[in-house]
Enzyme design. Sequence first.
Site, PDB file in Angstrom:
ATOM      1  N   ASN A   4     118.137  -7.363  58.838  1.00 55.41           N
ATOM      2  CA  ASN A   4     116.721  -7.748  58.983  1.00 55.41           C
ATOM      3  C   ASN A   4     115.862  -6.570  59.454  1.00 55.41           C
ATOM      4  OD1 ASN A   4     117.557  -7.460  61.590  1.00 55.41           O
ATOM      5  ND2 ASN A   4     116.783  -9.423  62.325  1.00 55.41           N
TER       6      ASN A   4
ATOM      7  N   GLU B 244     114.835  -6.321  67.523  1.00 59.37           N
ATOM      8  CA  GLU B 244     114.610  -7.225  66.398  1.00 59.37           C
ATOM      9  C   GLU B 244     113.180  -7.063  65.864  1.00 59.37           C
ATOM     10  OE1 GLU B 244     116.984  -8.691  65.011  1.00 59.37           O
ATOM     11  OE2 GLU B 244     118.085 -10.107  66.261  1.00 59.37           O
TER      12      GLU B 244
ATOM     13  N   HIS C 173     116.687  -4.558  62.003  1.00 62.03           N
ATOM     14  CA  HIS C 173     116.786  -4.227  63.430  1.00 62.03           C
ATOM     15  C   HIS C 173     117.446  -2.877  63.642  1.00 62.03           C
ATOM     16  CE1 HIS C 173     120.866  -6.559  63.962  1.00 62.03           C
ATOM     17  NE2 HIS C 173     121.128  -5.284  63.988  1.00 62.03           N
TER      18      HIS C 173
ATOM     19  N   ASP D  16     123.794  -0.789  73.029  1.00 61.18           N
ATOM     20  CA  ASP D  16     123.386  -2.172  73.303  1.00 61.18           C
ATOM     21  C   ASP D  16     124.600  -2.995  73.744  1.00 61.18           C
ATOM     22  OD1 ASP D  16     124.588  -2.158  70.798  1.00 61.18           O
ATOM     23  OD2 ASP D  16     122.809  -2.763  69.698  1.00 61.18           O
TER      24      ASP D  16
HETATM   25  O1  LIG Z   1     127.222  -2.014  60.847  1.00 62.13           O
HETATM   26  P1  LIG Z   1     126.837  -3.452  60.809  1.00 62.13           P
HETATM   27  O2  LIG Z   1     127.967  -4.360  61.189  1.00 62.13           O
HETATM   28  O3  LIG Z   1     126.195  -3.811  59.523  1.00 62.13           O
HETATM   29  O4  LIG Z   1     125.745  -3.662  61.959  1.00 62.13           O
HETATM   30  C1  LIG Z   1     124.471  -3.071  61.949  1.00 62.13           C
HETATM   31  C2  LIG Z   1     123.919  -2.892  63.333  1.00 62.13           C
HETATM   32  O5  LIG Z   1     123.630  -4.044  64.072  1.00 62.13           O
HETATM   33  C3  LIG Z   1     124.245  -4.043  65.342  1.00 62.13           C
HETATM   34  O6  LIG Z   1     125.244  -5.004  65.294  1.00 62.13           O
HETATM   35  C4  LIG Z   1     123.278  -4.263  66.475  1.00 62.13           C
HETATM   36  O7  LIG Z   1     123.152  -3.155  67.276  1.00 62.13           O
HETATM   37  C5  LIG Z   1     124.820  -2.693  65.509  1.00 62.13           C
HETATM   38  O8  LIG Z   1     125.964  -2.796  66.246  1.00 62.13           O
HETATM   39  C6  LIG Z   1     124.880  -2.123  64.159  1.00 62.13           C
HETATM   40  O9  LIG Z   1     124.483  -0.795  64.174  1.00 62.13           O
END
Ligand SMILES: O=P(O)(O)OC[C@H]1O[C@](O)(CO)[C@@H](O)[C@@H]1O
Length: 243
Positions: free
Chosen positions: A132, A139, A134, A63
Amino acid sequence: MRCLVFPSPADVIQAVADRIADRLQAQPDLSLGLATGRTMVPLYAELLGRSLNWQHCRIFALDEYWGLATDHPSSFAAELRQRFCQPAGLRPEQVQFLNGAALDPAQESQRYRRCLEQAGGLDLQLLGLGENGHLAFNEPGSARESRVRLVQLSDRTRQQNAGAFGGDPEAVPSAALSLGLADILEARELLWLVTGASKTKILAQALQPPPTTAIPASYLQEHPATTLYADHAAAAALTVDQS
Ligand SMILES: O=P(O)(O)OC[C@H]1O[C@](O)(CO)[C@@H](O)[C@@H]1O
């Protein structure tokens, strides 16, 4: 889904790195989908510390923030390039990023989809978990059939990711390009990394059947070759064997 639970995030990273190393040795031209986020940071450091041959693999980003060019310091492309692609010695032609500064998000999404198709799809995709629920930037409310596209980011996600923008959620772009759930579920193998107490509740909800659009990560239940790598903190509300 295979669920593996480890004492600490460091143990999770070792196990995931072992799996990637095995896959790469068995298939040097592996198509590997990389994710960003705090969970992934130590994984890239661990992979770089191993003597692995990355010269034949193909890399795809999961992404990207909309509005950020691939050389913007807060872009996921810049993060992946700095943390992994450059130190691993990957050539630019081995790596595909989503261009968050493209003129037309629909055209950029189509271009990326074609790149994935030309590569024969993803052999292995790394995934994290949003607080949340995602998955990538899909989302809550994202359809099971969704493909690479422009998505709006929730306030919660912008807060979660504010660290890379000086701690200011308002500075986090309000939209992103993301692989869709259908794209992710077509990858032949998924490695799902979930660590820390902030993910305990949402992980338990995501594993509760049936899958629901309210928790996009719950669709991983449908994938035949997904392995969850969780630490004790994230898995605290699960009933799997945590020995
Ligand atoms: O590892 P984190 O910082 O908790 O982020 C969770 C997910 O959400 C995101 O920021 C969105 O893709 C990813 O980069 C990551 O896998």
